[in-house]
Every structure is written in structure tokens, then in C-alpha cells.
Write a protein that holds these residues in place. Structure first.
Motif, PDB file in Angstrom:
ATOM      1  N   VAL A 116     -62.514   4.871   2.056  1.00 53.57           N
ATOM      2  CA  VAL A 116     -63.834   5.290   2.495  1.00 53.57           C
ATOM      3  C   VAL A 116     -63.959   5.174   4.011  1.00 53.57           C
ATOM      4  N   ARG A 117     -63.438   4.061   4.532  1.00 51.05           N
ATOM      5  CA  ARG A 117     -63.513   3.860   5.981  1.00 51.05           C
ATOM      6  C   ARG A 117     -62.698   4.902   6.726  1.00 51.05           C
ATOM      7  N   LYS A 118     -61.507   5.198   6.180  1.00 54.04           N
ATOM      8  CA  LYS A 118     -60.645   6.211   6.790  1.00 54.04           C
ATOM      9  C   LYS A 118     -61.360   7.562   6.811  1.00 54.04           C
ATOM     10  N   ALA A 119     -61.996   7.903   5.703  1.00 54.63           N
ATOM     11  CA  ALA A 119     -62.707   9.188   5.613  1.00 54.63           C
ATOM     12  C   ALA A 119     -63.835   9.258   6.628  1.00 54.63           C
ATOM     13  N   THR A 120     -64.570   8.153   6.756  1.00 55.50           N
ATOM     14  CA  THR A 120     -65.667   8.102   7.725  1.00 55.50           C
ATOM     15  C   THR A 120     -65.148   8.328   9.134  1.00 55.50           C
ATOM     16  N   GLU A 121     -63.992   7.730   9.417  1.00 53.23           N
ATOM     17  CA  GLU A 121     -63.376   7.868  10.731  1.00 53.23           C
ATOM     18  C   GLU A 121     -62.982   9.328  10.989  1.00 53.23           C
ATOM     19  N   ILE A 122     -62.417   9.961   9.954  1.00 53.98           N
ATOM     20  CA  ILE A 122     -62.013  11.362  10.075  1.00 53.98           C
ATOM     21  C   ILE A 122     -63.214  12.251  10.388  1.00 53.98           C
ATOM     22  N   ILE A 123     -64.314  11.981   9.679  1.00 54.47           N
ATOM     23  CA  ILE A 123     -65.518  12.782   9.904  1.00 54.47           C
ATOM     24  C   ILE A 123     -66.047  12.596  11.314  1.00 54.47           C
ATOM     25  N   LYS A 124     -65.992  11.359  11.775  1.00 57.66           N
ATOM     26  CA  LYS A 124     -66.474  11.086  13.127  1.00 57.66           C
ATOM     27  C   LYS A 124     -65.649  11.860  14.161  1.00 57.66           C
ATOM     28  N   ARG A 125     -64.342  11.833  13.977  1.00 57.45           N
ATOM     29  CA  ARG A 125     -63.473  12.561  14.903  1.00 57.45           C
ATOM     30  C   ARG A 125     -63.713  14.064  14.818  1.00 57.45           C
ATOM     31  N   ALA A 126     -63.902  14.543  13.593  1.00 57.17           N
ATOM     32  CA  ALA A 126     -64.158  15.976  13.399  1.00 57.17           C
ATOM     33  C   ALA A 126     -65.447  16.391  14.107  1.00 57.17           C
ATOM     34  N   LYS A 127     -66.424  15.503  14.027  1.00 55.79           N
ATOM     35  CA  LYS A 127     -67.704  15.772  14.677  1.00 55.79           C
ATOM     36  C   LYS A 127     -67.545  15.827  16.189  1.00 55.79           C
ATOM     37  N   ILE A 166     -62.377  22.988  -0.206  1.00 56.90           N
ATOM     38  CA  ILE A 166     -61.746  21.702   0.117  1.00 56.90           C
ATOM     39  C   ILE A 166     -60.433  21.959   0.856  1.00 56.90           C
ATOM     40  N   ARG A 167     -59.649  22.880   0.304  1.00 54.29           N
ATOM     41  CA  ARG A 167     -58.368  23.233   0.926  1.00 54.29           C
ATOM     42  C   ARG A 167     -58.547  23.726   2.349  1.00 54.29           C
ATOM     43  N   ASN A 168     -59.441  24.696   2.516  1.00 54.42           N
ATOM     44  CA  ASN A 168     -59.652  25.268   3.853  1.00 54.42           C
ATOM     45  C   ASN A 168     -60.072  24.209   4.859  1.00 54.42           C
ATOM     46  N   ARG A 169     -61.025  23.364   4.444  1.00 55.86           N
ATOM     47  CA  ARG A 169     -61.500  22.323   5.344  1.00 55.86           C
ATOM     48  C   ARG A 169     -60.393  21.337   5.677  1.00 55.86           C
ATOM     49  N   TYR A 170     -59.641  20.984   4.660  1.00 53.85           N
ATOM     50  CA  TYR A 170     -58.637  19.949   4.882  1.00 53.85           C
ATOM     51  C   TYR A 170     -57.492  20.466   5.757  1.00 53.85           C
ATOM     52  N   LYS A 171     -57.113  21.728   5.572  1.00 56.60           N
ATOM     53  CA  LYS A 171     -56.109  22.340   6.447  1.00 56.60           C
ATOM     54  C   LYS A 171     -56.612  22.331   7.892  1.00 56.60           C
ATOM     55  N   GLU A 172     -57.877  22.696   8.021  1.00 62.58           N
ATOM     56  CA  GLU A 172     -58.510  22.777   9.335  1.00 62.58           C
ATOM     57  C   GLU A 172     -58.540  21.402  10.015  1.00 62.58           C
ATOM     58  N   LEU A 173     -58.949  20.385   9.228  1.00 67.20           N
ATOM     59  CA  LEU A 173     -59.041  19.029   9.774  1.00 67.20           C
ATOM     60  C   LEU A 173     -57.669  18.534  10.196  1.00 67.20           C
ATOM     61  N   VAL A 174     -56.689  18.732   9.346  1.00 60.67           N
ATOM     62  CA  VAL A 174     -55.337  18.270   9.643  1.00 60.67           C
ATOM     63  C   VAL A 174     -54.823  18.936  10.921  1.00 60.67           C
ATOM     64  N   ARG A 175     -55.070  20.237  11.021  1.00 63.55           N
ATOM     65  CA  ARG A 175     -54.587  20.975  12.179  1.00 63.55           C
ATOM     66  C   ARG A 175     -55.271  20.510  13.462  1.00 63.55           C
ATOM     67  N   SER A 176     -56.595  20.480  13.471  1.00 64.91           N
ATOM     68  CA  SER A 176     -57.263  20.208  14.743  1.00 64.91           C
ATOM     69  C   SER A 176     -57.340  18.727  15.091  1.00 64.91           C
ATOM     70  N   LEU A 177     -57.094  17.854  14.134  1.00 66.10           N
ATOM     71  CA  LEU A 177     -57.093  16.435  14.483  1.00 66.10           C
ATOM     72  C   LEU A 177     -55.672  15.896  14.621  1.00 66.10           C
ATOM     73  N   GLY A 178     -54.695  16.768  14.374  1.00 67.90           N
ATOM     74  CA  GLY A 178     -53.300  16.351  14.508  1.00 67.90           C
ATOM     75  C   GLY A 178     -52.910  15.228  13.566  1.00 67.90           C
ATOM     76  N   ILE A 179     -53.383  15.333  12.331  1.00 70.13           N
ATOM     77  CA  ILE A 179     -53.053  14.294  11.351  1.00 70.13           C
ATOM     78  C   ILE A 179     -51.745  14.656  10.647  1.00 70.13           C
ATOM     79  N   THR A 180     -50.855  13.689  10.551  1.00 73.52           N
ATOM     80  CA  THR A 180     -49.629  13.924   9.775  1.00 73.52           C
ATOM     81  C   THR A 180     -49.745  13.209   8.445  1.00 73.52           C
TER      82      THR A 180
END
Length: 316
Positions: free
Chosen positions: A241-252, A297-311
Motif C-alpha cells: 500500500v505504501r509503495k502504491a501511494t509513493e507511485i501515485i505521488k510520483r505520477a502526480k 489497468i494495463r494502459n495506465r501501468y505501462k504508462e506509469l512504468v515508462r514515465s517513472l522509469g520503474i523496472t
DNA sequence: AAGACGAAAGTGGTTGA
DNA sequence: TCAACAACTTTCGTCTT
């Protein structure tokens, strides 16, 4: 010296330290009106109530002067809970029957009192509206303070004559919806629609009207606010949950959340967090609770991974 | 066999002329 | 009021685990 032990009102929010594990990791679960520690799962109530009065008195006279009584004023009751009624029994305060003259006078007073109470269409309208609002928000489990906000919005809408030519029910539903947004209680418009007495179209029209004409600040629905509700539905662990919150914050911060369905963002963040923290849920499961499709979900997650540089390499 | 992926076509809501 | 538009959905064939 005597008042040293006075209770302090304590408010727990994200910045507070958990009493269970000592970590400062609270999230608010507004859906259930609870605060849950994302580290150890401790549930704390929103406020620790201070049962004493908020004033202090040192002498008897002072106490008498400061004491107040009566029920609190409430906006969600048509007359704010402050009305007086004249009893129907023709007895005086000590129980004796009234004389014929007094009885006639009381009868007239009673008549005018009742008439004046429902005199204006304004009051009549509020009577209907507040009972519908009470029904609707009970049905949806809306907490008290949000109901009061909804009532305030409705009153403002009514004085601005926005209810004219529209159904009371639609404006009531809109008020409840907006109050949820203001209090950051995750309620989709669809959830309101299923319990409301009018259709979706009328309600969303009313929502737009109220936003544009009534002077209130309504924050946009955000993905962050959905996290507690979704993650508890998915039974995810605190660290996820904490990790997800962090991801959202970065996305924002990266400004890639604008114009996107918050459900999709929140779902995708939870999906990624699940993979990273080895607490994985399938896209289907997440899509179901987030009320978006797997594709989104797929589209968003691809987008998040790409623009946040998550491996997403979990094996190391 | 279940889950993930992505293309293509369709839908409902917003925006701007 | 209408058309353009972005986001999202539905559907479906294919690939991966």
C-alpha cells in the motif's frame, strides 16, 4: 495544579505515529471511518474524544455562567433542530386543564405557529429535501460531518434558486456527492445513482450546476484517496500500500495523472506495487475493485512504468 | 489453463467554434 | 447545436507463464 490532567483532543492522521509499531504510517480509510496503520494493521479511531467541556471554571459562578445546554445545532434538520412546538394537550405546565378563554387563545397560537413553520415554500422544500438526504446518506453510509456539508450545499443551492425547475431529489443527490468529494470520501457518482430516486443524467446536471453557481471548493477525485478502500478490498499488505501511494505521488509530480480516471491510476499503482513487493494481484482482480477494465489497468501501468522509469525485475 | 498483451472498433462526456 | 477529441470500454486473437 488541579487541572493538569485535563484530556487533550488528539487527532490521528498520516503524520502521526502508530501506537502499535511506532512507525508513522497511518492512512485514512474514509470508507469505513477508520485509520489503519499500513505497517502493522492497527486500527485507530478518528478522534479520541474529549468528554469534558472545553472551558475551565474556577468558581461556582463561573461554572454557571459558562455552562451551555441543549442539543447542538444541525444543518441537516430542516429547522436546524431549534424549533419550538406547542403541545396539543389543553393542559398547563402543572397539568391543570385550561380555561375556555385560554384554550381558544392557545388554539389560535397553535394554528399560526404550525402555519408559520411550513409557511414558505422554502421551508417546505427543506423538509422534503432533508428527509431524502437523510435516507440517501444513511443508505450510503456517509458520516455525520459529510452529511452536514451536504446539507449546507443544499441550503446554498436552494437560496440561489437552483432547485427551481429541477427535482429536489437530483439536487439532494448532487449535494451528497459533492460533500463526499469535499470530505475525500471515495464515492463514485454511480454509487449515488443506484440509491438515488432520480436518474444519472439529472444528477450529473445538478452536480455541474451546483459547482458552477454555488461558491464551494470541490477538489477533484484523486487516486490517492482510493488506495485505502481498494487495498483493503484486495487484502494487500501494508508495504504494498505504501509503495502504491509513493507511485501515485510520483505520477502526480510528473503530471501524468491529469484527465485520467483515478480508479485506473490507483489500480495500476497497486498492480505495480504488488509486483515490486511480491504481493501480487491479477489485473482482473484489480480491475474489478477499481471499476475499470483490465485494458485500462494495463494502459495506465505501462504508462506509469515508462514515465517513472520503474523496472519490474523482482529477482535480485 | 489462466493471465497478460495489444489492436481495432465502439461509447459517452467534454470542449470549442 | 454540432463536430472534434481524449479517455475508456468491449471484443478478440495471440503470446507467456
Amino acid at each position: 495544579m488541579a487541572n493538569l490532567a485535563r484530556t487533550k483532543r488528539v487527532r490521528i492522521n498520516k503524520t502521526e505515529v502508530c501506537m502499535g509499531c511506532g512507525e508513522s504510517v497511518f492512512t485514512n480509510d474514509y470508507t469505513r471511518g477508520e485509520n489503519i496503520c499500513t505497517s502493522c494493521g492497527l486500527v485507530a479511531s478518528d478522534r479520541i474524544a474529549d468528554r469534558g467541556p472545553e472551558w475551565r471554571a474556577f468558581t461556582a459562578e463561573e461554572r454557571d455562567a459558562k455552562a451551555r445546554t441543549g442539543a447542538p445545532m444541525r444543518l441537516s434538520i430542516a429547522d436546524k433542530g431549534l424549533s419550538t412546538t406547542i403541545d396539543w394537550r389543553n393542559k398547563d405546565a402543572s397539568g391543570r386543564a385550561l380555561t375556555t378563554n385560554t384554550r381558544a387563545a392557545i388554539y389560535r397560537m397553535r394554528k399560526w405557529h404550525i402555519r408559520s413553520r411550513v409557511h414558505s415554500s422554502h421551508h417546505r422544500n427543506l423538509g422534503f429535501a432533508m428527509s431524502e438526504m437523510e435516507r440517501l446518506s444513511s443508505q450510503l453510509g456517509i458520516p455525520r460531518d459529510a452529511r452536514e456539508t451536504a446539507a449546507l450545499i443544499y441550503r446554498k443551492a436552494l437560496t440561489k434558486r437552483l432547485v427551481r425547475g429541477r427535482s429536489i431529489d437530483s439536487v439532494v443527490a448532487a449535494s451528497v456527492y459533492l460533500a463526499c468529494r469535499i470530505h475525500r470520501i471515495p464515492r463514485r457518482l454511480d454509487e449515488i445513482v443506484t440509491e438515488a430516486k432520480t436518474n444519472r443524467k439529472q444528477i450529473s446536471q445538478a452536480v455541474r450546476l451546483v459547482i458552477s453557481k454555488v461558491n464551494i471548493y470541490v477538489p477533484l477525485a484523486s487516486a490517492k484517496d482510493l488506495i485505502p478502500r481498494l487495498s483493503s478490498d484486495l487484502r494487500l499488505e501494508g508495504r504494498t500500500v505504501r509503495k502504491a501511494t509513493e507511485i501515485i505521488k510520483r505520477a502526480k509530480d510528473e503530471r501524468i495523472t491529469i484527465g485520467k480516471d483515478p480508479g485506473g491510476i490507483a489500480g495500476a499503482a497497486l498492480y505495480i506495487a504488488g509486483i515490486l513487493e511480491a504481493d501480487r494481484r491479477t489485473q482482473r482482480e484489480i480491475a474489478k475493485v477499481s471499476h475499470v477494465t483490465e485494458v485500462t489497468i494495463r494502459n495506465r501501468y505501462k504508462e506509469l512504468v515508462r514515465s517513472l522509469g520503474i523496472t519490474l525485475d523482482t529477482d535480485f
